[in-house]
Design a protein around this motif. Structure first.
Motif, PDB file in Angstrom:
ATOM      1  N   MET A 107       0.840  -1.187   0.000  1.00 54.60           N
ATOM      2  CA  MET A 107       0.000   0.000   0.000  1.00 54.60           C
ATOM      3  C   MET A 107       0.881   1.245   0.000  1.00 54.60           C
ATOM      4  SD  MET A 107      -2.830   1.226   2.861  1.00 54.60           S
ATOM      5  CE  MET A 107      -4.252   0.447   2.078  1.00 54.60           C
ATOM      6  N   PRO A 108       0.537   2.273  -0.772  1.00 54.15           N
ATOM      7  CA  PRO A 108       1.312   3.519  -0.728  1.00 54.15           C
ATOM      8  C   PRO A 108       1.402   4.046   0.696  1.00 54.15           C
ATOM      9  CG  PRO A 108      -0.180   3.558  -2.603  1.00 54.15           C
ATOM     10  CD  PRO A 108      -0.544   2.342  -1.789  1.00 54.15           C
ATOM     11  N   VAL A 109       2.612   4.431   1.113  1.00 56.10           N
ATOM     12  CA  VAL A 109       2.800   4.865   2.497  1.00 56.10           C
ATOM     13  C   VAL A 109       3.816   5.999   2.557  1.00 56.10           C
ATOM     14  CG1 VAL A 109       4.556   3.083   2.901  1.00 56.10           C
ATOM     15  CG2 VAL A 109       3.338   4.088   4.847  1.00 56.10           C
ATOM     16  N   PHE A 110       3.549   6.927   3.462  1.00 52.27           N
ATOM     17  CA  PHE A 110       4.426   8.064   3.722  1.00 52.27           C
ATOM     18  C   PHE A 110       4.703   8.061   5.220  1.00 52.27           C
ATOM     19  CE2 PHE A 110       4.547  13.053   3.433  1.00 52.27           C
ATOM     20  CZ  PHE A 110       5.865  13.056   3.844  1.00 52.27           C
ATOM     21  N   ALA A 185      16.774  -2.801   2.594  1.00 54.56           N
ATOM     22  CA  ALA A 185      16.886  -3.191   1.190  1.00 54.56           C
ATOM     23  C   ALA A 185      15.641  -2.729   0.437  1.00 54.56           C
ATOM     24  CB  ALA A 185      17.034  -4.706   1.075  1.00 54.56           C
ATOM     25  N   GLY A 186      15.829  -2.243  -0.780  1.00 53.94           N
ATOM     26  CA  GLY A 186      14.715  -1.775  -1.588  1.00 53.94           C
ATOM     27  C   GLY A 186      14.451  -0.281  -1.460  1.00 53.94           C
ATOM     28  N   ASP A 207       6.800  -1.992  -7.436  1.00 54.62           N
ATOM     29  CA  ASP A 207       5.438  -2.288  -6.986  1.00 54.62           C
ATOM     30  C   ASP A 207       5.069  -1.608  -5.670  1.00 54.62           C
ATOM     31  OD1 ASP A 207       7.110  -3.781  -5.359  1.00 54.62           O
ATOM     32  OD2 ASP A 207       5.769  -5.520  -5.278  1.00 54.62           O
ATOM     33  N   TRP A 208       5.923  -0.698  -5.173  1.00 60.18           N
ATOM     34  CA  TRP A 208       5.604  -0.077  -3.881  1.00 60.18           C
ATOM     35  C   TRP A 208       5.976   1.393  -3.880  1.00 60.18           C
ATOM     36  CZ3 TRP A 208       7.783  -1.707   1.590  1.00 60.18           C
ATOM     37  CH2 TRP A 208       6.909  -1.234   2.575  1.00 60.18           C
ATOM     38  N   PHE A 209       4.974   2.245  -3.794  1.00 60.48           N
ATOM     39  CA  PHE A 209       5.164   3.686  -3.668  1.00 60.48           C
ATOM     40  C   PHE A 209       5.278   3.995  -2.182  1.00 60.48           C
ATOM     41  CE2 PHE A 209       2.842   8.006  -3.813  1.00 60.48           C
ATOM     42  CZ  PHE A 209       4.029   8.704  -3.971  1.00 60.48           C
ATOM     43  N   ALA A 210       6.502   4.222  -1.724  1.00 64.00           N
ATOM     44  CA  ALA A 210       6.749   4.418  -0.300  1.00 64.00           C
ATOM     45  C   ALA A 210       7.861   5.442  -0.119  1.00 64.00           C
ATOM     46  CB  ALA A 210       7.131   3.100   0.368  1.00 64.00           C
ATOM     47  N   LEU A 211       7.654   6.352   0.799  1.00 66.33           N
ATOM     48  CA  LEU A 211       8.679   7.341   1.110  1.00 66.33           C
ATOM     49  C   LEU A 211       8.625   7.687   2.583  1.00 66.33           C
ATOM     50  CD1 LEU A 211       7.677  10.985   0.392  1.00 66.33           C
ATOM     51  CD2 LEU A 211       6.129   9.140  -0.267  1.00 66.33           C
ATOM     52  N   GLY A 212       9.714   8.252   3.081  1.00 66.79           N
ATOM     53  CA  GLY A 212       9.750   8.655   4.480  1.00 66.79           C
ATOM     54  C   GLY A 212      10.603   9.891   4.655  1.00 66.79           C
ATOM     55  N   ARG A 238      -3.508   8.773  -5.803  1.00 67.26           N
ATOM     56  CA  ARG A 238      -4.653   8.915  -6.709  1.00 67.26           C
ATOM     57  C   ARG A 238      -4.375   8.225  -8.045  1.00 67.26           C
ATOM     58  NH1 ARG A 238      -4.639  13.952  -6.998  1.00 67.26           N
ATOM     59  NH2 ARG A 238      -6.291  14.443  -5.499  1.00 67.26           N
ATOM     60  N   GLU A 239      -3.197   8.456  -8.584  1.00 71.02           N
ATOM     61  CA  GLU A 239      -2.842   7.858  -9.874  1.00 71.02           C
ATOM     62  C   GLU A 239      -2.893   6.336  -9.809  1.00 71.02           C
ATOM     63  OE1 GLU A 239       1.020   7.610 -12.894  1.00 71.02           O
ATOM     64  OE2 GLU A 239       0.945   9.145 -11.320  1.00 71.02           O
ATOM     65  N   ARG A 240      -2.371   5.770  -8.737  1.00 73.07           N
ATOM     66  CA  ARG A 240      -2.379   4.316  -8.595  1.00 73.07           C
ATOM     67  C   ARG A 240      -3.790   3.777  -8.419  1.00 73.07           C
ATOM     68  NH1 ARG A 240       2.263   6.243  -7.728  1.00 73.07           N
ATOM     69  NH2 ARG A 240       4.212   5.061  -7.791  1.00 73.07           N
ATOM     70  N   ALA A 241      -4.603   4.469  -7.620  1.00 76.71           N
ATOM     71  CA  ALA A 241      -5.970   4.030  -7.408  1.00 76.71           C
ATOM     72  C   ALA A 241      -6.782   4.094  -8.686  1.00 76.71           C
ATOM     73  CB  ALA A 241      -6.623   4.890  -6.322  1.00 76.71           C
ATOM     74  N   GLU A 242      -6.597   5.152  -9.476  1.00 79.03           N
ATOM     75  CA  GLU A 242      -7.333   5.274 -10.740  1.00 79.03           C
ATOM     76  C   GLU A 242      -6.883   4.222 -11.737  1.00 79.03           C
ATOM     77  OE1 GLU A 242      -8.417  10.055 -10.584  1.00 79.03           O
ATOM     78  OE2 GLU A 242      -6.693   9.379 -11.770  1.00 79.03           O
TER      79      GLU A 242
END
Length: 249
Positions: A107-110, A185-186, A207-212, A238-242
């Motif tokens: 899941m996208p996570v910040f 890693a990743g 496959d994972w939109f993640a940032l911190g 939004r882009e991923r959900a659409e």
């Protein structure tokens, strides 16, 4: 009309003390930033029923892991440093279950502050537990007398953080004594304080939109640029959900 993504946020927790009951809460800057960025914030209090966590995440498009107290190093097999002021165990147990499920789903996570540290730990990285001892030459990253303490930042241009801040001098809101040591890693480092302390990481996984961010873009001392981190995150969610909706259709 474009989709307004539903963004989950974990709530903090404070134990009962004398005449004050236990309560769950969230600093307004977090949900206000999501609203400004075009998302719909949904706040989750600590849950320890994994089935409930699964059901809640089923309704969301992305998640923001908030900052707060320190993670207890003993939960990762380390000795607790005297400087650690751990968050309420009720919250930490929830946050760890939540992070594991977010990672499992990709899941996208910040992650912000402690949220970034947890994201890194959960994926195999580790932490410095007290910067004044681990990196004695580091600049101050926390000022108990100034909640709006800021320090400068060096960013990687080919990154989301670089796209937001661009070139020139950058200063961000800083209030931490723990920080990432080894990056999971990743992920890659996309911003550092000039003293070398890691201030932002981003996923390199397709496959994972993640940032911190170790710094706090939701802070009252944040700049107009800081809110763009939330805009970039919400737009990416939004882009991923659409795209997922198009595939289903």
């Amino acid at each position: 009309m474009s989709l307004k993504p539903i963004i989950g946020l974990n709530a903090d927790f404070r134990n009962a003390a004398r005449s004050t009951p236990a309560f769950s809460f969230l600093a307004a800057g977090y949900f206000q930033s999501v609203i400004k960025a075009g998302g719909i914030p949904v706040v989750l209090p600590p849950l320890h029923d994994e089935e409930s966590i699964h059901a809640a995440l089923d309704t969301m498009h992305g998640f923001i892991l908030i900052g707060g107290g320190d993670l207890d190093p003993r939960n990762d097999g380390y000795v607790k440093h005297p400087s650690v002021r751990e968050m309420a165990p009720v919250r930490e147990k929830f946050d760890r279950l939540l992070m594991n499920e977010i990672a499992e789903r990709r899941m996208p996570v910040f992650g912000i502050g402690t949220g970034m540290q947890l994201m890194n730990i959960s994926q195999g990285g580790n932490l410095f537990f007290h910067l004044p001892e681990d990196l004695p030459d580091a600049v101050p990253h926390r000022d108990a007398q100034d909640l709006n303490h800021r320090h400068s930042l060096n960013v990687e241009s080919d990154s989301l953080v670089g796209r937001v801040f661009g070139d020139g001098e950058i200063r961000v809101s800083s209030r931490h004594h723990m920080a990432i040591d080894e990056v999971a890693a990743g992920f890659r480092v996309t911003a550092r304080c000039p003293d070398g302390v890691i201030e932002a990481i981003e996923s390199e996984m397709m496959d994972w939109f993640a940032l911190g961010t170790q710094f706090h873009p939701e802070s009252g001392a944040a700049s107009a640029l800081d809110i763009r981190l939330f805009e970039e995150f919400v737009d990416g969610v939004r882009e991923r959900a659409e795209n997922e909706l198009r595939l289903v259709a």
